[in-house]
Design a protein around this motif. Sequence first.
Motif, PDB file in Angstrom:
ATOM      1  N   ILE B 115       0.983  -1.223   0.077  1.00  0.00           N
ATOM      2  CA  ILE B 115       0.124  -0.058  -0.079  1.00  0.00           C
ATOM      3  C   ILE B 115       0.911   1.182  -0.079  1.00  0.00           C
ATOM      4  O   ILE B 115       2.136   1.178   0.184  1.00  0.00           O
ATOM      5  CB  ILE B 115      -1.117   0.070   1.371  1.00  0.00           C
ATOM      6  N   ARG B 116       0.250   2.383  -0.156  1.00  0.00           N
ATOM      7  CA  ARG B 116       1.169   3.484  -0.494  1.00  0.00           C
ATOM      8  C   ARG B 116       2.125   3.914   0.736  1.00  0.00           C
ATOM      9  O   ARG B 116       3.243   4.200   0.536  1.00  0.00           O
ATOM     10  CB  ARG B 116       0.350   4.583  -1.156  1.00  0.00           C
ATOM     11  N   ILE B 117       1.438   3.901   1.844  1.00  0.00           N
ATOM     12  CA  ILE B 117       2.236   4.114   2.693  1.00  0.00           C
ATOM     13  C   ILE B 117       3.299   3.357   3.470  1.00  0.00           C
ATOM     14  O   ILE B 117       4.297   3.811   4.153  1.00  0.00           O
ATOM     15  CB  ILE B 117       1.219   4.428   4.128  1.00  0.00           C
ATOM     16  N   SER B 118       3.367   2.148   2.978  1.00  0.00           N
ATOM     17  CA  SER B 118       4.227   1.147   3.499  1.00  0.00           C
ATOM     18  C   SER B 118       5.727   1.541   3.082  1.00  0.00           C
ATOM     19  O   SER B 118       6.808   1.374   3.847  1.00  0.00           O
ATOM     20  CB  SER B 118       4.246  -0.257   3.012  1.00  0.00           C
ATOM     21  N   GLN B 119       6.012   2.260   1.897  1.00  0.00           N
ATOM     22  CA  GLN B 119       7.342   2.689   1.705  1.00  0.00           C
ATOM     23  C   GLN B 119       8.138   3.781   2.638  1.00  0.00           C
ATOM     24  O   GLN B 119       9.220   3.857   3.097  1.00  0.00           O
ATOM     25  CB  GLN B 119       7.443   3.371   0.133  1.00  0.00           C
ATOM     26  N   ALA B 120       6.995   4.757   3.170  1.00  0.00           N
ATOM     27  CA  ALA B 120       7.501   5.768   3.823  1.00  0.00           C
ATOM     28  C   ALA B 120       7.683   5.113   5.370  1.00  0.00           C
ATOM     29  O   ALA B 120       8.453   5.231   6.134  1.00  0.00           O
ATOM     30  CB  ALA B 120       6.273   6.768   4.284  1.00  0.00           C
ATOM     31  N   ALA B 121       6.943   4.067   5.850  1.00  0.00           N
ATOM     32  CA  ALA B 121       7.001   3.433   6.872  1.00  0.00           C
ATOM     33  C   ALA B 121       8.360   2.898   7.137  1.00  0.00           C
ATOM     34  O   ALA B 121       8.883   2.769   8.082  1.00  0.00           O
ATOM     35  CB  ALA B 121       5.832   2.481   7.181  1.00  0.00           C
ATOM     36  N   ARG B 122       8.566   2.055   5.889  1.00  0.00           N
ATOM     37  CA  ARG B 122       9.873   1.352   5.785  1.00  0.00           C
ATOM     38  C   ARG B 122      11.133   2.163   6.240  1.00  0.00           C
ATOM     39  O   ARG B 122      11.929   1.792   6.771  1.00  0.00           O
ATOM     40  CB  ARG B 122      10.024   0.701   4.731  1.00  0.00           C
ATOM     41  N   ASN B 123      11.005   3.408   5.698  1.00  0.00           N
ATOM     42  CA  ASN B 123      12.191   4.370   6.041  1.00  0.00           C
ATOM     43  C   ASN B 123      11.889   4.842   7.372  1.00  0.00           C
ATOM     44  O   ASN B 123      13.268   4.788   8.175  1.00  0.00           O
ATOM     45  CB  ASN B 123      11.945   5.405   4.846  1.00  0.00           C
ATOM     46  N   ILE B 124      10.882   5.237   7.765  1.00  0.00           N
ATOM     47  CA  ILE B 124      10.782   5.914   8.981  1.00  0.00           C
ATOM     48  C   ILE B 124      11.012   5.186  10.303  1.00  0.00           C
ATOM     49  O   ILE B 124      11.739   5.630  11.077  1.00  0.00           O
ATOM     50  CB  ILE B 124       9.521   6.952   9.084  1.00  0.00           C
ATOM     51  N   ILE B 125      10.598   3.902  10.177  1.00  0.00           N
ATOM     52  CA  ILE B 125      10.698   3.103  11.367  1.00  0.00           C
ATOM     53  C   ILE B 125      12.097   2.698  11.678  1.00  0.00           C
ATOM     54  O   ILE B 125      12.338   2.351  12.860  1.00  0.00           O
ATOM     55  CB  ILE B 125       9.621   1.847  11.186  1.00  0.00           C
ATOM     56  N   ILE B 126      12.902   2.856  10.831  1.00  0.00           N
ATOM     57  CA  ILE B 126      14.349   2.359  11.007  1.00  0.00           C
ATOM     58  C   ILE B 126      15.127   3.663  11.511  1.00  0.00           C
ATOM     59  O   ILE B 126      16.139   3.383  12.056  1.00  0.00           O
ATOM     60  CB  ILE B 126      14.930   2.076   9.667  1.00  0.00           C
ATOM     61  N   TRP B 127      14.527   4.702  11.779  1.00  0.00           N
ATOM     62  CA  TRP B 127      15.375   5.845  12.287  1.00  0.00           C
ATOM     63  C   TRP B 127      15.948   5.593  13.681  1.00  0.00           C
ATOM     64  O   TRP B 127      16.948   6.020  13.958  1.00  0.00           O
ATOM     65  CB  TRP B 127      14.595   7.029  12.203  1.00  0.00           C
ATOM     66  N   PRO B 128      15.122   5.063  14.535  1.00  0.00           N
ATOM     67  CA  PRO B 128      15.737   4.898  16.051  1.00  0.00           C
ATOM     68  C   PRO B 128      16.829   4.175  16.133  1.00  0.00           C
ATOM     69  O   PRO B 128      17.559   4.433  17.098  1.00  0.00           O
ATOM     70  CB  PRO B 128      14.429   4.475  16.827  1.00  0.00           C
ATOM     71  N   LYS B 129      17.122   3.429  15.167  1.00  0.00           N
ATOM     72  CA  LYS B 129      18.436   2.674  15.060  1.00  0.00           C
ATOM     73  C   LYS B 129      19.426   3.563  15.160  1.00  0.00           C
ATOM     74  O   LYS B 129      20.683   3.353  15.800  1.00  0.00           O
ATOM     75  CB  LYS B 129      18.500   1.804  13.934  1.00  0.00           C
TER      76      LYS B 129
END
Lengths: 306, 309
Positions: B115-129
């Motif tokens: 779905i459209r949001i999953s690309q953004a989610a894949r990028n943002i959710i990794i930030w806290p690393k």
Amino acid sequence: MVEDTRGIDRTALVILIVGIAFILAPIVIAFLTATLSYEEFVSAGGIGLNVGSSFLDNMRRIFVETQLPGQLWNSFVISILVAGIKCTFAFTATFALVFYDCRWSRIIFALTIATVMLPLELVVITTYQVVANVAMPLNWLIRITGLAWLSERIFGTMPDFNLSLLDTYIGVALPIATSSTSVFIYRQFFLSLPKDLPRAAAMDGASPCRFMVDVLLPLSWTPLVATFMFWFIGGWTQYLWPLVAAATPDAQPAVVGLAKLANAEPDDIPDVPLLMAGALFVSFIPVVLIGVMQRQIVRGLNLSEK
Amino acid sequence: MRSRLVLVAGAARIASMTRGFYTGRLSYWSLVLPILVLIVMFFYIPVALAFFWSFFLERPFGGGSEFVGFQNYGRVLSDPEFWNAMWRTLIFMVVAPGLAIGLSLILALAADRSIRISQAARNIIIWPKAVAGASIGVVFVFIFNPFLGIFAPLNEISPGIWNPRIDGADAFITVVIAQIWNGIPFNFIILLSGLQAIPDMLAKAAAMDGSGPWRRIVDLQLPLLTPQLFLTFVLEFVGTVVEAFGLIDTMTEGGPGGATNLLIYKIYVDGFKAYDLSGAATQTALLMMFVIVMVILQFRLERFVKYER
């Protein structure tokens, strides 16, 4: 696929929005708070959605009132050292382990991989002892071989070497660089290459060293870049070891500097806007790095297959 | 650094070393010597020293050392504070990774849908690393501040309902939440890349047989994801033992009343604040043995993991 996926897609959408909100919330709160002046923050009574205009002023105060800019440089140097040492040492060693015929290879591989089991944070106490005097093993060696006894006979003194690497970049970086995950990642990659590669290079008259530099290195670019970025971020986010190994503010990395700054603030109403600006300042470089390089890192580490 | 992943597959593959091509002795040793010196000097010697000091008592003022046998162990093991810290470490090791992996799994399953949001989610959710535990601590201690943070309004309604500075349970919860925030990215990446490696064909075949997307999660994706789930558990268990330090040091300093005093923090305080080298080394040795036992146990568990696809 032709099927009705609206239900599950809608659920996924909601889940992802909640997830993104959870990840972004602390960052947004830190950013909003960093735009306030201390007076605005106090009069607002704490957390809020107000946007102030003091962000640049808070950043200026970080440069004028705190040591974070210099410590950011320390972080940068230490992280480059950690990533550089990890990648080069692991690359040359893995090249030897995979492409040389030697019965010691198994033991050496096991020795390097075992470092992964116990994180540095577990053994900071004695790592500190070693880094406080890296000549210690040399002294043991002298004593065991009887050289100490000999020199006491001849010169009347026991040799006792002393070299402390505390408060130095290299002293902070070396123990972090011991975890040898890269050996494993490179080994997996080397083994996936065609077996006859070194043979072909040898036919063309290339020495092992030439093969490593001119054939293997260009081929390994993807995993090398990925691991370098990954260890750079890993070095940057270290806390416990730099905290004990670098006692003076001049040698401390930025994360330690930020924590010291936070602990020095009074408990009742600390200067939160300054601290939040500091947290953003300290985390800015690695977060941008992971945001931009995300694809390369994930692909290069080859996490999809075990 | 959470890098125990190597160990999982590593040990199994030592046995299958291939015969190399080159034979030069001198060049071989000059290539492996740097890493050997590095790990002996800054890994194996410190580990050995920790065990050494656990059997010796350091005399004050640099007066050398004295062999005391198991006295240090007796002293540590009869100290209730040690057992409290150990117990808290265990609870933390179960609660934080359990929640972090569970949430990462849900997020990864959602992000795996195109779905459209999953690309953004894949990028943002990794930030806290990329954010250090200590920096996270500085931000979260403000967010959960009883008078300035998000729960301040609650305290105005009924004072004292939320106060991590006084209430041990509240403090423990704040550290767990911060650890989850920090722990989600890496688990998320591993699980998501595991999901994406599942061949499309299988999903299509299952759909052909009439199983809907929900059913496929339970009967197809989750079973095929067990290797990655296993990997995340191995990484998280050992990782949380040490990673909590940055959070604790900036958020609670082990308090209130020792409620967040995990073993890794206690060792630091005993060794660097109380200068009890032998006591700290003994606890280090015990914690190392605990971690090694945990890793071996997880290897045993690995036998139940399905690897074939």
